[in-house]
Design a protein around this motif. Structure first.
Motif, PDB file in Angstrom:
ATOM      1  N   SER A  58       0.821  -1.218   0.000  1.00 54.91           N
ATOM      2  CA  SER A  58       0.000   0.000   0.000  1.00 54.91           C
ATOM      3  C   SER A  58       0.849   1.260   0.000  1.00 54.91           C
ATOM      4  CB  SER A  58      -0.927   0.012   1.217  1.00 54.91           C
ATOM      5  OG  SER A  58      -0.183  -0.042   2.425  1.00 54.91           O
ATOM      6  N   LYS A 110       2.520   3.285  -5.389  1.00 55.24           N
ATOM      7  CA  LYS A 110       1.504   3.603  -6.381  1.00 55.24           C
ATOM      8  C   LYS A 110       2.163   3.486  -7.750  1.00 55.24           C
ATOM      9  CE  LYS A 110      -1.644   7.288  -7.856  1.00 55.24           C
ATOM     10  NZ  LYS A 110      -2.066   8.694  -7.611  1.00 55.24           N
ATOM     11  N   GLY A 111       1.692   2.525  -8.546  1.00 52.46           N
ATOM     12  CA  GLY A 111       2.369   2.239  -9.812  1.00 52.46           C
ATOM     13  C   GLY A 111       3.562   1.349  -9.526  1.00 52.46           C
ATOM     14  N   GLU A 155       5.556  -2.260  -8.537  1.00 52.39           N
ATOM     15  CA  GLU A 155       5.345  -3.151  -7.405  1.00 52.39           C
ATOM     16  C   GLU A 155       6.684  -3.577  -6.828  1.00 52.39           C
ATOM     17  OE1 GLU A 155       4.940  -7.337  -9.894  1.00 52.39           O
ATOM     18  OE2 GLU A 155       3.141  -6.360  -9.134  1.00 52.39           O
ATOM     19  N   PHE A 196       3.556   9.666  -0.138  1.00 49.52           N
ATOM     20  CA  PHE A 196       4.748   9.125  -0.787  1.00 49.52           C
ATOM     21  C   PHE A 196       5.935  10.087  -0.689  1.00 49.52           C
ATOM     22  CE2 PHE A 196       0.986   7.594  -3.190  1.00 49.52           C
ATOM     23  CZ  PHE A 196       1.014   6.278  -2.744  1.00 49.52           C
ATOM     24  N   ASP A 240       8.934  10.094  -6.181  1.00 53.22           N
ATOM     25  CA  ASP A 240       8.140  10.160  -7.407  1.00 53.22           C
ATOM     26  C   ASP A 240       9.123  10.157  -8.569  1.00 53.22           C
ATOM     27  OD1 ASP A 240       6.681  11.199  -9.716  1.00 53.22           O
ATOM     28  OD2 ASP A 240       5.131  11.834  -8.299  1.00 53.22           O
ATOM     29  N   ARG A 271       5.599   6.342 -11.005  1.00 53.00           N
ATOM     30  CA  ARG A 271       5.840   5.466  -9.874  1.00 53.00           C
ATOM     31  C   ARG A 271       6.062   6.322  -8.631  1.00 53.00           C
ATOM     32  NH1 ARG A 271       4.380   2.910 -13.497  1.00 53.00           N
ATOM     33  NH2 ARG A 271       5.305   1.079 -14.502  1.00 53.00           N
ATOM     34  N   GLN A 272       5.320   6.027  -7.580  1.00 51.94           N
ATOM     35  CA  GLN A 272       5.474   6.734  -6.320  1.00 51.94           C
ATOM     36  C   GLN A 272       5.584   5.707  -5.199  1.00 51.94           C
ATOM     37  OE1 GLN A 272       2.166   9.405  -5.876  1.00 51.94           O
ATOM     38  NE2 GLN A 272       2.658  10.571  -7.707  1.00 51.94           N
ATOM     39  N   SER A 273       6.352   6.047  -4.168  1.00 53.01           N
ATOM     40  CA  SER A 273       6.502   5.118  -3.054  1.00 53.01           C
ATOM     41  C   SER A 273       6.971   5.854  -1.808  1.00 53.01           C
ATOM     42  CB  SER A 273       7.485   3.994  -3.396  1.00 53.01           C
ATOM     43  OG  SER A 273       8.744   4.541  -3.760  1.00 53.01           O
TER      44      SER A 273
END
Length: 202
Positions: free
Chosen positions: A144, A147-148, A150, A178, A181, A190-192
């Protein structure tokens, strides 16, 4: 004590240095951990000399990759315990507050990620007192937090196992979810949450 943890992605231009200076002033940061400065320790010293009231220690970048710096305001006393290209570990004292603060910077490649968790375990074994560990871990604890894209389940499991073994607890974040980015648009974005703060005890 106000601590700022920032992956600054390079401080090689005046705009970046000016932006950091303004950020320190706005956040009234007592302690600052910077990773990916992309500067030598001598170059980094010239940078923080522009920040009124700050002392510091820096670790050289490897070429133009990496580079760490730990800065503290004059009203804080910091004593270096150990440092490498992947961490900076300090005893920090501000008034009656005494704690251990570590800035952590992970190995970038997946095949070397286990070295990051081995270092985290080693650092955890070196004292039993209050410990705050902040930095760029290059991994998420849960799917979770992405985002985008894995992250493989085994990678997250290894990170969680290390965190649990070290007795660290995640400090919940506020604001945007996040910390990374990739700057791409639409389906390529892609964000994390790979930067975080964790601590032992209550």
């Amino acid at each position: 004590m106000n601590l700022l943890n920032l992956n600054c992605r390079g401080l090689g231009n005046p705009d970046a240095v000016g932006g950091l200076k303004n950020l320190l002033r706005r956040e009234e940061a007592s302690v600052v951990f910077l990773c990916e400065t992309k500067l030598s320790s001598r170059e980094m010293q010239r940078v923080w000399s522009r920040f009124d009231g700050y002392n510091g220690v820096a670790v050289d970048s490897v070429g133009r990759s990496g580079g760490l710096a730990f800065l503290w305001h004059d009203n804080v006393r910091c004593t270096l315990r150990s440092a490498s290209v992947h961490h900076m570990d300090f005893d920090v004292e501000m008034g009656k507050i005494k704690s251990r603060v570590t800035g952590f910077f992970r190995w970038p490649s997946i095949q070397d990620m286990h070295l990051s968790w081995d270092l985290l375990r080693l650092l955890a074994s070196e004292s039993a007192g209050p410990w705050l560990c902040v930095g760029d871990y290059n991994e998420v604890l849960f799917s979770s937090e992405m985002k985008g894209g894995e992250s493989a389940q085994w990678q997250m499991n290894n990170f969680r196992d290390a965190v649990d073994e070290c007795g660290l607890r995640d400090i919940p974040s506020e604001g945007y979810a996040f910390t990374f980015d990739n700057g791409q648009s639409s389906e390529d974005n892609r964000q994390s949450r790979i930067n975080r703060a964790m601590a032992t005890g209550d």
